[in-house]
Design a protein around this motif. Sequence first.
Motif, PDB file in Angstrom:
ATOM      1  N   VAL A 401     -32.929 -25.209  33.735  1.00 21.55           N
ATOM      2  CA  VAL A 401     -33.120 -26.634  33.986  1.00 21.55           C
ATOM      3  C   VAL A 401     -33.845 -27.314  32.831  1.00 21.55           C
ATOM      4  CG1 VAL A 401     -34.325 -28.306  35.459  1.00 21.55           C
ATOM      5  CG2 VAL A 401     -33.007 -26.450  36.494  1.00 21.55           C
ATOM      6  N   LEU A 402     -34.957 -26.738  32.377  1.00 22.46           N
ATOM      7  CA  LEU A 402     -35.717 -27.349  31.293  1.00 22.46           C
ATOM      8  C   LEU A 402     -34.882 -27.435  30.021  1.00 22.46           C
ATOM      9  CD1 LEU A 402     -38.342 -28.600  30.353  1.00 22.46           C
ATOM     10  CD2 LEU A 402     -39.203 -26.300  29.857  1.00 22.46           C
ATOM     11  N   ASP A 403     -34.089 -26.389  29.762  1.00 19.83           N
ATOM     12  CA  ASP A 403     -33.230 -26.392  28.569  1.00 19.83           C
ATOM     13  C   ASP A 403     -32.126 -27.442  28.697  1.00 19.83           C
ATOM     14  OD1 ASP A 403     -34.738 -24.367  27.482  1.00 19.83           O
ATOM     15  OD2 ASP A 403     -33.445 -22.762  28.240  1.00 19.83           O
ATOM     16  N   ALA A 404     -31.589 -27.608  29.933  1.00 26.50           N
ATOM     17  CA  ALA A 404     -30.524 -28.593  30.148  1.00 26.50           C
ATOM     18  C   ALA A 404     -31.021 -29.996  29.822  1.00 26.50           C
ATOM     19  CB  ALA A 404     -30.042 -28.534  31.594  1.00 26.50           C
ATOM     20  N   PHE A 405     -32.299 -30.246  30.097  1.00 19.06           N
ATOM     21  CA  PHE A 405     -32.877 -31.551  29.785  1.00 19.06           C
ATOM     22  C   PHE A 405     -33.288 -31.634  28.321  1.00 19.06           C
ATOM     23  CE2 PHE A 405     -36.382 -34.471  29.240  1.00 19.06           C
ATOM     24  CZ  PHE A 405     -35.940 -35.603  29.899  1.00 19.06           C
ATOM     25  N   TRP A 406     -34.044 -30.657  27.887  1.00 12.91           N
ATOM     26  CA  TRP A 406     -34.615 -30.698  26.552  1.00 12.91           C
ATOM     27  C   TRP A 406     -33.543 -30.560  25.469  1.00 12.91           C
ATOM     28  CZ3 TRP A 406     -38.789 -26.963  24.238  1.00 12.91           C
ATOM     29  CH2 TRP A 406     -39.640 -27.683  23.403  1.00 12.91           C
ATOM     30  N   GLY A 407     -32.454 -29.867  25.797  1.00 14.74           N
ATOM     31  CA  GLY A 407     -31.377 -29.710  24.835  1.00 14.74           C
ATOM     32  C   GLY A 407     -30.724 -31.032  24.480  1.00 14.74           C
TER      33      GLY A 407
END
Length: 621
Positions: A401-407
């Motif tokens: 989830v964090l990567d999906a946003f931060w990416g």
Amino acid sequence: MLAAFENVTFGYAGVPVVRDVSFTLHERERVGFLGGNGEGKTTILKLLTGELVPDSGTVIRKRDLSLGYLEQSGGFTADATVYGAMEEVFEEDRRLLARLKETELAMAHADEAEMRVLAARQESLAKRIAARDSYHTDVRIRTVLNGMGFAEAYAQNVATMSGGERTKLKLCRLLLEEPELLVLDEPTNHLDVSTLFWLEDYLSSYKGALLIVSHDRYFLDRLTSRTLELDRGKLSSYKGNYSRYKTLKEEERKVEERAYEKQQEEIRKLRTYVEKNIVRATTASSAQSRVKQLEKMEVLEKPLAPKRPPVFRFSYDDTPYECVLRAEGFDLAVGGKTLLKDVSFSLMRGQKCAILGDNGTGKTTLLKFLLSKDARVARGRFVRVAYYDQENAQLDPAERVLDAFWGVHRGMSRTDAQSLLARTGLDAEDMEKKVCELSGGLKAKLALALLQAERGNVLVLDEPTNHLDLPARESLEEALAAFDGTVLFVSHDRRFIEAIADRIVCLENGAITSFAGGYADFLAQRRNASPPPMSAAEPPKERAAAGYRSKEERAREAQKRARIREIETRLAALEEEQAALTEELAACGRDFRRAQEVTDRLAALSAESEALYEEYGGLID
């Protein structure tokens, strides 16, 4: 009493989901059932239906209770046509009508002894048919199927339909079965606005009891008179619909907080007195008295703080020119079917425009066209569009989830990214999950977090409230109402539309019609059948002079209504004559000639009734 829970507890793998739950459902009650995502509402419904068995406590049901249950994803399955599947509900009615017809034919050739038996049988069958309203089964089927949007699908096989369509068919079947207790889990999913109004009207006169789980506040306010809320495993009951529940819950919270604070203050005073006076000989007795008072006191639990709803904030950097979107003279088609023909659309800065229309009219298709790079679509200068896709197709299910946003937003610090996700309703544990592990509600919140980070000055939203619980919907409403940019959105949530829209665009009959004003103004104009205020491409002052229907169409509609009234009057007269003849037949005794005349007349009346009902069904389609 139809059903009751007595101190019911249930959990999965030893972890309680609901604890010590008690409530009762009575005949003809209209009950709304609320609770956040994952609170256990569906678990309670399955305990009620008997699909689950409580770990402790008792679920009591009335003997021979007829209960109909619509699950969120409970699609109807049958190897039959849509109409044929609905006819199965009335198998007993068809059997009774066939027996009556056989009896009336036999009476034409019966002797005296047989006539008495047949007449008694005919009277009994006629009473049962009247009680079940068996002559009207075709009208009832057509009314429900047409109201639920299946007017053109009678001959379609159920197996070829989508999951949403089969869920709607399951609801049609339940409405026709008319169980004593109808349990509906999110019945408004997959329904367009016109179908929602029809369903509300139909259920408002439903003879049985209703237990409704829904995020549609209009629906709950219109239909319910009691509200159950499941909050952190505890079930509470409030008298009134959703709006009344909101008021009562807030009042209850304030009363509990005041009572708790008052008692805590009293406890502090007692303890302070004891600490100061317990060792003094002169005051030890009074101190001991206060110790006993403290021991006997029933200490109130600290009221649970209200759950913090997600917080949404939309902002942008640059202000666009006045006209943000314009498209003129375009057609839209999907799969060879033309949805819109030679239409135009424009959107001005600061407008909050809702697109309405029945399912299949092209709402999502229109949004995607306006977002495309098609040469017919012109965007104003400095326009920055941020798009919310109801399918959340931009999310990679395998990504954290964090990567999906931060990416997507690398320019944001990790701390700021986590802070925005937390405000939107995703906690630290959620951020470490894969996207595919999130519930529908959490996926929607992740997509809304991405939308906020886009800093668009034009927000284009396709069903943004799908999967959101009521606190999240209301928080999103507040944020969009406070947003001073431009919003273009599709939604079936009427309260959401009412809270945000200052312009309504309606797609119908292959055309676009625009209404200045909010949702209440739109409904008032439609009810009054006033001319549409303006076309989508025209400025507000250039209003169309034509009405919704031509003079010829209005004349045909008037003739149709007149014919419907004539048929209803004639059917009432036929029923009275049939009842009188049935009584006369029973009294004919040995007058076989008169009995034959009455039997022939009854057969003629029955044939006329069938023909009128067939015509009536066609007229109300």
